[in-house]
Design a protein around this motif. Structure first.
Motif, mmCIF file in Angstrom:
data_model
loop_
_atom_site.group_PDB
_atom_site.id
_atom_site.type_symbol
_atom_site.label_atom_id
_atom_site.label_comp_id
_atom_site.label_asym_id
_atom_site.label_seq_id
_atom_site.Cartn_x
_atom_site.Cartn_y
_atom_site.Cartn_z
ATOM 1 N N PHE A 229 -8.847 -13.612 -8.163
ATOM 2 C CA PHE A 229 -10.302 -13.103 -8.169
ATOM 3 C C PHE A 229 -10.570 -11.804 -7.338
ATOM 4 O O PHE A 229 -10.843 -10.900 -7.783
ATOM 5 N N ALA A 230 -9.767 -11.841 -6.209
ATOM 6 C CA ALA A 230 -9.819 -10.783 -5.217
ATOM 7 C C ALA A 230 -9.170 -9.428 -5.753
ATOM 8 O O ALA A 230 -9.777 -8.371 -5.781
ATOM 9 N N GLY A 231 -7.985 -9.615 -6.395
ATOM 10 C CA GLY A 231 -7.353 -8.497 -7.038
ATOM 11 C C GLY A 231 -8.133 -7.832 -7.984
ATOM 12 O O GLY A 231 -8.429 -6.540 -8.184
ATOM 13 N N ALA A 232 -8.716 -8.818 -9.052
ATOM 14 C CA ALA A 232 -9.430 -8.379 -10.125
ATOM 15 C C ALA A 232 -10.963 -7.712 -9.701
ATOM 16 O O ALA A 232 -11.385 -6.679 -10.500
ATOM 17 N N LEU A 233 -11.463 -8.305 -8.713
ATOM 18 C CA LEU A 233 -12.919 -7.562 -8.161
ATOM 19 C C LEU A 233 -12.533 -6.203 -7.695
ATOM 20 O O LEU A 233 -13.331 -5.440 -7.861
ATOM 21 N N LEU A 234 -11.327 -5.955 -6.834
ATOM 22 C CA LEU A 234 -11.148 -4.924 -6.082
ATOM 23 C C LEU A 234 -10.836 -3.764 -7.180
ATOM 24 O O LEU A 234 -10.824 -2.486 -7.035
ATOM 25 N N PHE A 235 -9.834 -4.012 -7.922
ATOM 26 C CA PHE A 235 -9.112 -3.368 -9.024
ATOM 27 C C PHE A 235 -9.405 -3.772 -10.192
ATOM 28 O O PHE A 235 -8.399 -4.290 -10.910
ATOM 29 N N ALA A 257 3.490 7.427 -6.800
ATOM 30 C CA ALA A 257 2.547 8.347 -6.467
ATOM 31 C C ALA A 257 1.023 8.293 -7.208
ATOM 32 O O ALA A 257 0.096 8.350 -6.408
ATOM 33 N N THR A 258 1.224 7.745 -8.448
ATOM 34 C CA THR A 258 -0.017 7.698 -9.118
ATOM 35 C C THR A 258 -0.737 6.332 -8.552
ATOM 36 O O THR A 258 -2.202 6.574 -8.234
ATOM 37 N N LEU A 259 0.020 5.399 -8.575
ATOM 38 C CA LEU A 259 -0.584 4.304 -8.087
ATOM 39 C C LEU A 259 -0.961 4.210 -6.661
ATOM 40 O O LEU A 259 -2.088 3.686 -6.356
ATOM 41 N N THR A 260 -0.236 4.984 -5.725
ATOM 42 C CA THR A 260 -0.624 5.018 -4.492
ATOM 43 C C THR A 260 -2.195 5.950 -4.298
ATOM 44 O O THR A 260 -2.749 5.529 -3.395
ATOM 45 N N ARG A 261 -2.137 6.927 -5.069
ATOM 46 C CA ARG A 261 -3.493 7.603 -5.015
ATOM 47 C C ARG A 261 -4.884 6.618 -5.603
ATOM 48 O O ARG A 261 -5.467 6.863 -4.898
ATOM 49 N N TYR A 262 -4.422 5.826 -6.419
ATOM 50 C CA TYR A 262 -5.534 4.931 -6.744
ATOM 51 C C TYR A 262 -5.879 3.845 -5.723
ATOM 52 O O TYR A 262 -7.084 3.443 -5.453
ATOM 53 N N ALA A 263 -4.818 3.373 -5.036
ATOM 54 C CA ALA A 263 -4.917 2.329 -3.943
ATOM 55 C C ALA A 263 -5.653 3.231 -2.931
ATOM 56 O O ALA A 263 -6.633 2.585 -2.169
ATOM 57 N N HIS A 264 -5.335 4.348 -2.489
ATOM 58 C CA HIS A 264 -6.273 5.044 -1.572
ATOM 59 C C HIS A 264 -7.726 5.236 -1.896
ATOM 60 O O HIS A 264 -8.610 5.141 -0.759
ATOM 61 N N GLN A 265 -7.838 5.617 -3.063
ATOM 62 C CA GLN A 265 -9.161 5.727 -3.699
ATOM 63 C C GLN A 265 -10.078 4.535 -3.288
ATOM 64 O O GLN A 265 -11.187 4.610 -3.022
ATOM 65 N N HIS A 266 -9.463 3.337 -3.789
ATOM 66 C CA HIS A 266 -10.296 2.303 -3.801
ATOM 67 C C HIS A 266 -9.904 1.297 -2.439
ATOM 68 O O HIS A 266 -10.533 0.378 -2.353
ATOM 69 N N GLN A 267 -9.231 2.002 -1.535
ATOM 70 C CA GLN A 267 -9.057 1.256 -0.083
ATOM 71 C C GLN A 267 -8.588 -0.048 0.004
ATOM 72 O O GLN A 267 -8.755 -0.903 0.417
ATOM 73 N N VAL A 268 -7.450 -0.089 -1.173
ATOM 74 C CA VAL A 268 -6.788 -1.270 -1.128
ATOM 75 C C VAL A 268 -5.266 -1.001 -1.125
ATOM 76 O O VAL A 268 -4.943 0.280 -0.886
ATOM 77 N N SER A 269 -4.451 -1.937 -1.056
ATOM 78 C CA SER A 269 -2.992 -1.736 -0.698
ATOM 79 C C SER A 269 -2.297 -1.403 -2.107
ATOM 80 O O SER A 269 -2.948 -1.688 -3.224
ATOM 81 N N LEU A 270 -1.174 -0.636 -2.154
ATOM 82 C CA LEU A 270 -0.402 -0.187 -3.198
ATOM 83 C C LEU A 270 -0.067 -1.560 -3.909
ATOM 84 O O LEU A 270 0.022 -1.608 -5.340
ATOM 85 N N ASN A 271 0.132 -2.641 -3.475
ATOM 86 C CA ASN A 271 0.591 -3.903 -4.079
ATOM 87 C C ASN A 271 -0.502 -4.224 -4.915
ATOM 88 O O ASN A 271 -0.322 -4.838 -6.086
ATOM 89 N N THR A 272 -1.762 -4.275 -4.377
ATOM 90 C CA THR A 272 -2.846 -4.735 -5.217
ATOM 91 C C THR A 272 -3.137 -4.071 -6.626
ATOM 92 O O THR A 272 -3.265 -4.433 -7.520
#
Length: 373
Positions: A229-235, A257-272
């Protein structure tokens, strides 16, 4: 002790509503024979059915289920691969739970309409529905960045008290602790601030899932659902779809690099982000992005990353007054307000502070001094 339904409570609510066993079965989504088995004590509802039963009858968990001891705190540590929650961990946490009971009457007496996820299911479609409903209640769209304020506000509305703590860097499961007091109908959620910023929002969302599904707290099913639920709620699905379509076809460095940019935008980890994109692709029957989990972990672990405590406090460690102030203002926590009243009105000492916060005596003395001033 084994759990059992409070048959009198169930029968009373059925009679009050004029429901037959068949009607109750329809409301919960099970067969009439299943309900018969429950009411005769032959079987006990599975977690999904139990939550639906509670909602259908308008009964809280503690009124619906006899656990053998209604006063015993319910404990949930966040599960982490390769670690084990020992009897010592559980016993110590339950002790903290019993010590928290005197604080409850000093908390604001609010009984808001709680949010419950009545069908906690890790299946992609069911999870997507739960996330859509949750985000709708928060007033944000599926593409929007879920802020800390959105998450923190939900704890306050659901009688859950956040307790930010400075426990140092932990490699096991002790970074988050969930203590529910069923008799008092209050939950305390301890969050270790000495963790990486990129992981912290996920942990808060994970704990919020426990608040939404109280019956699953402390179970493996509860941990699995909370992580999903946490992963799906955040992204959410929509974000994962956009990230996939932008990253697909790029060389590995480009897609990372694309996934990293989305991670930074949503303030979550690259793994999420990576895991949510992978789940989206599997559900849609698409080819997975050509990058392995271990590569993602290697990329995200290249830098140690700032911790939450370092972002909140400068210098570190903070003095007691600053720590208490941040707990109340940033985390909207009533914990130290209630603790201050307890210290002043009942002359509670530093030893109590040490036990309910699980901190060294030196730190508890400083906190106690600040509360007593």
């Amino acid at each position: 002790m084994a759990k059992s339904l409070r048959i009198d409570a169930v029968s009373g609510k059925m009679q009050e509503r004029g429901w037959t066993q068949a009607h109750l079965a329809q409301q919960v989504g099970v067969s009439s024979q299943t309900v018969t088995n429950w009411l005769k004590g032959r079987d006990f509802p599975r977690p999904n059915a139990l939550l639906k039963l509670a909602v259908a009858l308008g009964l809280g968990f503690e009124k619906l289920v006899d656990t053998g001891d209604a006063t015993e705190p319910v404990i949930a540590f966040r599960k982490k691969a390769g670690t084990k929650t020992t009897d010592h961990h559980i016993s110590k946490a339950r002790g903290m739970g019993h010590l928290l009971k005197p604080l409850v009457p000093l908390l604001p007496d609010t009984r808001p309409l709680r949010t419950l996820i009545t069908s906690p299911d890790c299946e992609y479609g069911q999870l997507r529905k739960a996330v859509e409903q949750t985000r709708a209640e928060l007033g944000i769209g599926q593409h929007a960045v879920l802020s800390y304020s959105h998450l923190i506000g939900q704890f306050l509305r659901n009688a859950a008290v956040l307790v930010p703590v400075l426990w140092g860097k932990k490699d096991r499961h002790e970074n988050a602790l969930h203590i529910r007091l069923p008799e008092e109908d209050v939950t305390f959620v301890y969050l270790n601030l000495d963790v990486r910023l990129e992981d912290f929002k996920f942990w808060i969302a994970h704990e919020l899932a426990h608040v939404y599904t109280p019956e699953l707290a402390g179970t493996d099913e509860g941990e699995d659902f909370a992580d999903a639920f946490a992963g799906a709620l955040l992204f959410p699905h929509e974000c994962a779809e956009a990230a996939y379509r932008e990253a697909v076809g790029k060389p590995q460095s480009g897609l990372i690099a694309t996934l990293t940019r989305y991670a930074h935008q949503h303030q979550v980890s690259l793994n999420t982000v990576h895991q949510q994109v992978k789940r989206y692709a599997k559900n849609a029957g698409l080819s997975l992005l050509p990058v392995e989990d271990r590569t993602i972990h290697q990329v995200r672990n290249r830098g140690t990353g700032a911790t939450v405590s370092e972002a909140l406090f400068d210098p570190m460690p903070p003095d007691a007054n600053k720590y208490i102030s941040v707990a109340s203002s940033v985390f909207q926590s009533e914990f130290f307000i209630a603790l201050e009243r307890l210290v002043k009105e009942r002359d509670v000492g530093a030893g109590y502070v040490q036990q309910v916060l699980d901190v060294p005596l030196k730190d508890s003395v400083s906190i106690h001094r600040a509360l007593a001033a």
